[in-house]
Each structure stands twice: as structure tokens, then as C-alpha cells.
Design an enzyme around this catalytic site. Structure first.
Site, PDB file in Angstrom:
ATOM      1  N   ASP A  95       3.573   2.486   6.505  1.00 22.18           N
ATOM      2  CA  ASP A  95       4.482   2.523   5.356  1.00 22.18           C
ATOM      3  C   ASP A  95       5.936   2.284   5.779  1.00 22.18           C
ATOM      4  OD1 ASP A  95       5.110   2.785   2.702  1.00 22.18           O
ATOM      5  OD2 ASP A  95       5.137   4.975   2.710  1.00 22.18           O
ATOM      6  N   ASN A 141      -1.566  -0.588  -5.079  1.00 21.37           N
ATOM      7  CA  ASN A 141      -0.626  -1.658  -4.721  1.00 21.37           C
ATOM      8  C   ASN A 141      -0.818  -2.913  -5.588  1.00 21.37           C
ATOM      9  OD1 ASN A 141      -0.641  -0.835  -1.152  1.00 21.37           O
ATOM     10  ND2 ASN A 141       0.808  -0.191  -2.735  1.00 21.37           N
TER      11      ASN A 141
HETATM   12  C1  IPE Z   1       0.430   3.550   0.952  1.00 29.82           C
HETATM   13  O1  IPE Z   1       1.761   3.190   0.846  1.00 29.82           O
HETATM   14  C2  IPE Z   1      -0.433   2.331   1.012  1.00 29.82           C
HETATM   15  C3  IPE Z   1      -0.293   1.524   2.206  1.00 29.82           C
HETATM   16  C4  IPE Z   1       0.426   1.787   3.252  1.00 29.82           C
HETATM   17  C5  IPE Z   1      -1.070   0.324   2.213  1.00 29.82           C
HETATM   18  P1  IPE Z   1       2.505   3.127  -0.554  1.00 29.82           P
HETATM   19  O2  IPE Z   1       3.889   2.743  -0.275  1.00 29.82           O
HETATM   20  O3  IPE Z   1       1.740   2.299  -1.506  1.00 29.82           O
HETATM   21  O4  IPE Z   1       2.407   4.648  -1.044  1.00 29.82           O
HETATM   22  P2  IPE Z   1       3.313   5.464  -2.045  1.00 29.82           P
HETATM   23  O5  IPE Z   1       3.389   4.664  -3.316  1.00 29.82           O
HETATM   24  O6  IPE Z   1       4.654   5.621  -1.406  1.00 29.82           O
HETATM   25  O7  IPE Z   1       2.630   6.773  -2.198  1.00 29.82           O
HETATM   26  C1  IPE Z   2       3.863  -0.532   3.317  1.00 28.01           C
HETATM   27  O1  IPE Z   2       5.224  -0.706   3.102  1.00 28.01           O
HETATM   28  C2  IPE Z   2       3.063  -1.782   3.061  1.00 28.01           C
HETATM   29  C3  IPE Z   2       2.290  -1.755   1.808  1.00 28.01           C
HETATM   30  C4  IPE Z   2       2.119  -0.726   1.015  1.00 28.01           C
HETATM   31  C5  IPE Z   2       1.630  -2.989   1.423  1.00 28.01           C
HETATM   32  P1  IPE Z   2       5.856  -0.617   1.648  1.00 28.01           P
HETATM   33  O2  IPE Z   2       5.812  -1.957   1.035  1.00 28.01           O
HETATM   34  O3  IPE Z   2       5.213   0.474   0.868  1.00 28.01           O
HETATM   35  O4  IPE Z   2       7.368  -0.236   1.988  1.00 28.01           O
HETATM   36  P2  IPE Z   2       8.244   0.881   1.313  1.00 28.01           P
HETATM   37  O5  IPE Z   2       7.466   2.156   1.357  1.00 28.01           O
HETATM   38  O6  IPE Z   2       8.501   0.440  -0.089  1.00 28.01           O
HETATM   39  O7  IPE Z   2       9.481   0.939   2.128  1.00 28.01           O
HETATM   40 MG    MG Z   3       5.534   2.457   0.716  1.00 28.98          MG
END
Ligand code: IPE
Ligand code: IPE
Ligand code: MG
Length: 247
Positions: free
Chosen positions: A21, A69
Site C-alpha cells: 500500500d 479497487n
Molecule cells: C488494499 O489497499 C489493497 C491493496 C493493496 C491491493 P487499499 O488502498 O485499497 O486499502 P484501503 O482502501 O486503504 O483500505
Molecule cells: C496500493 O497503493 C496499490 C493498490 C491498491 C492497487 P494505493 O494505490 O492504494 O496507494 P495509496 O494508498 O492511495 O497511497
Molecule cells: Mg491504498
């Protein structure tokens, strides 16, 4: 001295799961679009995969895209899918060279045709590799997985293949997408968030949890070694007393 030298190789986790993340924030901190963060996150995937194989960790589960997502802006989803396709194609020779099997968990039917075909291809090509299994959670969520498992089990009961009393932890666990793999010993989440975001809720019951503020594109081998060293200092009791464990 690298933290790698502090890792006890006889006490490695058999399975590590990572919630990767912080890509979006990493990019935004640099005044870039979120997708720039995803692009740079690929290098971190490479680093932890390589480090896992070098150490002798047998299973690595990476959360790459959740069911939720799919609710992101279309441009971001499209860019992520394109990036995934590219990464699979670019990395297949390295997986072969390092004897790593590629697998996925999740509802990959929801992906586009090109991505599904690439996934099937790399799974087929790497299926006999035996050093480590790299499992990518794609279009995955734990609630989805648990509901699917429940449907499978209900059907077995309905078809008289099993009785209700046959339903136990083992059968349930064998009905999940992760059936072939052990439960994670260690879960890592980057980016300073303290939540599971619908990841492996059943399987993480007794996993050691490790949270780091490091954003995923900055997470490299040394950060990974640090998490493993931390894990090796934990006392896992599985509900028993400390005394029972020290006997
Ligand atoms: C969790 O991250 C999913 C992945 C890393 C693929 P998110 O960024 O989607 O989670 P939330 O929304 O912060 O809980
Ligand atoms: C994790 O990084 C990757 C996916 C969930 C696909 P994020 O895209 O959630 O990045 P942040 O949490 O918004 O910084
Ligand atoms: Mg994230």
C-alpha cells in the site's frame, strides 16, 4: 552489516503475505499522477520476490488489487491492468531463471481478456517451478472468497457428497483459494495504515502482523529483512500459555 545476517534461516516464515500500500501517496508526494507510484511499486515487487527466493521462503502472497479497487477511477484501473500485463511479460524469464511458480488468488474472470490470457500463460509456463510460489491476489477480497467457499460447501451437502457434520476448519480452509498454501506466518502492510482491507481474514487468524510507515515504492530488501527479523523475535503461542511453549 546487512539485516540479512540477523535472520535465522532455520526459523523462516513458510508463508509471507504483503498488503502493498501507498503507491498513490508516493506519487503525489512527488507531484506526479498516482500511476507513477504503481509503476515504481513494480521494483519493490521484484525486490521482495527476489529476497524471498534467496532466503528460502516458500510462499509469498502479494495483495495487488482488491475487489473494492474496481471502484477506483477507470483511468487508474486501466493503467494498473496495463502495468500488470507488462510486468507479467517482462518478469516471466526471471521467474523461470529463479525457479519460481506463479499463481493467483481472486476473481480473475473479472479482468480483461488480454490479462487473463497472460496470467494463464505464465501459470502454465512456471507450473513445475519448485523453489518458491509467488501468489498474486488479484480482484481478491476475503469476503468474496469466504462466500464462494460457503457456496461450494453448501453444494457438496446438497449433492450428498458430505454431511453437515463433515464441515470443519480443515474442510473450510481447503475450500478457500489459498487451499494449496499454508496460512501466512507473517503479514506486512506498508504505508502506515493499520487495517486488513478485506485480505485473508480467515487465514490471518494467528499470523504475526507487521506495520511500517514506508510507502510501497520505497520498500526494498532491507525493509523486508527488518520485518523478518522483527517476526523472529515474536513469541507465537497459538492460545497456549508461555510456560507450555517454553517447555
Ligand atoms: C488494499 O489497499 C489493497 C491493496 C493493496 C491491493 P487499499 O488502498 O485499497 O486499502 P484501503 O482502501 O486503504 O483500505
Ligand atoms: C496500493 O497503493 C496499490 C493498490 C491498491 C492497487 P494505493 O494505490 O492504494 O496507494 P495509496 O494508498 O492511495 O497511497
Ligand atoms: Mg491504498
Amino acid at each position: 552489516m546487512s539485516l540479512k545476517d540477523k535472520i535465522a534461516l532455520e526459523a523462516l516464515p513458510k508463508c509471507v503475505a504483503i498488503i502493498m500500500d501507498g503507491n498513490g501517496r508516493w506519487a503525489q508526494q512527488r507531484g506526479e499522477e498516482r500511476v507513477f507510484g504503481h509503476q515504481n511499486g513494480v521494483e519493490s515487487v521484484r525486490a521482495v520476490t527476489e529476497a524471498s527466493a534467496e532466503l528460502g521462503i516458500e510462499n509469498l502472497i502479494l495483495y495487488a488489487f482488491s475487489t473494492e479497487n474496481w471502484n477506483r477511477p477507470t483511468e487508474e484501473i486501466d493503467a494498473l491492468m496495463e502495468l500488470m500485463l507488462q510486468a507479467i511479460e517482462d518478469e516471466t524469464p526471471t521467474l523461470m531463471k529463479n525457479n519460481i511458480r506463479f499463481e493467483t488468488i481472486g476473481d480473475i474472470e473479472k479482468l480483461n481478456k488480454k490479462n487473463i490470457e497472460a496470467i494463464i500463460r505464465v501459470k502454465e509456463k512456471t507450473k513445475n517451478n519448485s523453489r518458491m510460489t509467488l501468489i498474486i491476489a488479484l480482484s481478491y477480497s476475503s469476503r468474496w472468497e469466504i462466500i464462494e467457499a460457503t457456496k461450494k460447501i453448501a453444494k457438496m451437502v446438497k449433492d450428498d457428497e458430505i454431511s453437515i457434520n463433515d464441515i470443519d476448519e480443515k474442510l473450510f480452509s481447503n475450500s478457500l483459494c489459498t487451499a494449496p498454501y499454508p496460512d501466512p506466518d507473517l503479514l506486512i502492510r506498508t504505508s502506515g495504515e493499520y487495517r486488513l482491507s478485506n485480505f485473508l481474514l480467515f487465514q490471518l487468524s494467528y499470523s504475526e502482523l507487521y506495520f511500517t510507515p514506508t510507502l510501497w515504492p520505497d520498500f526494498r530488501k532491507e525493509d523486508y529483512y527488518k520485518a523478518i527479523v522483527d517476526y523472529q523475535h515474536r513469541e507465537r503461542r497459538f492460545g497456549k500459555t508461555k510456560e507450555q511453549f517454553n517447555k
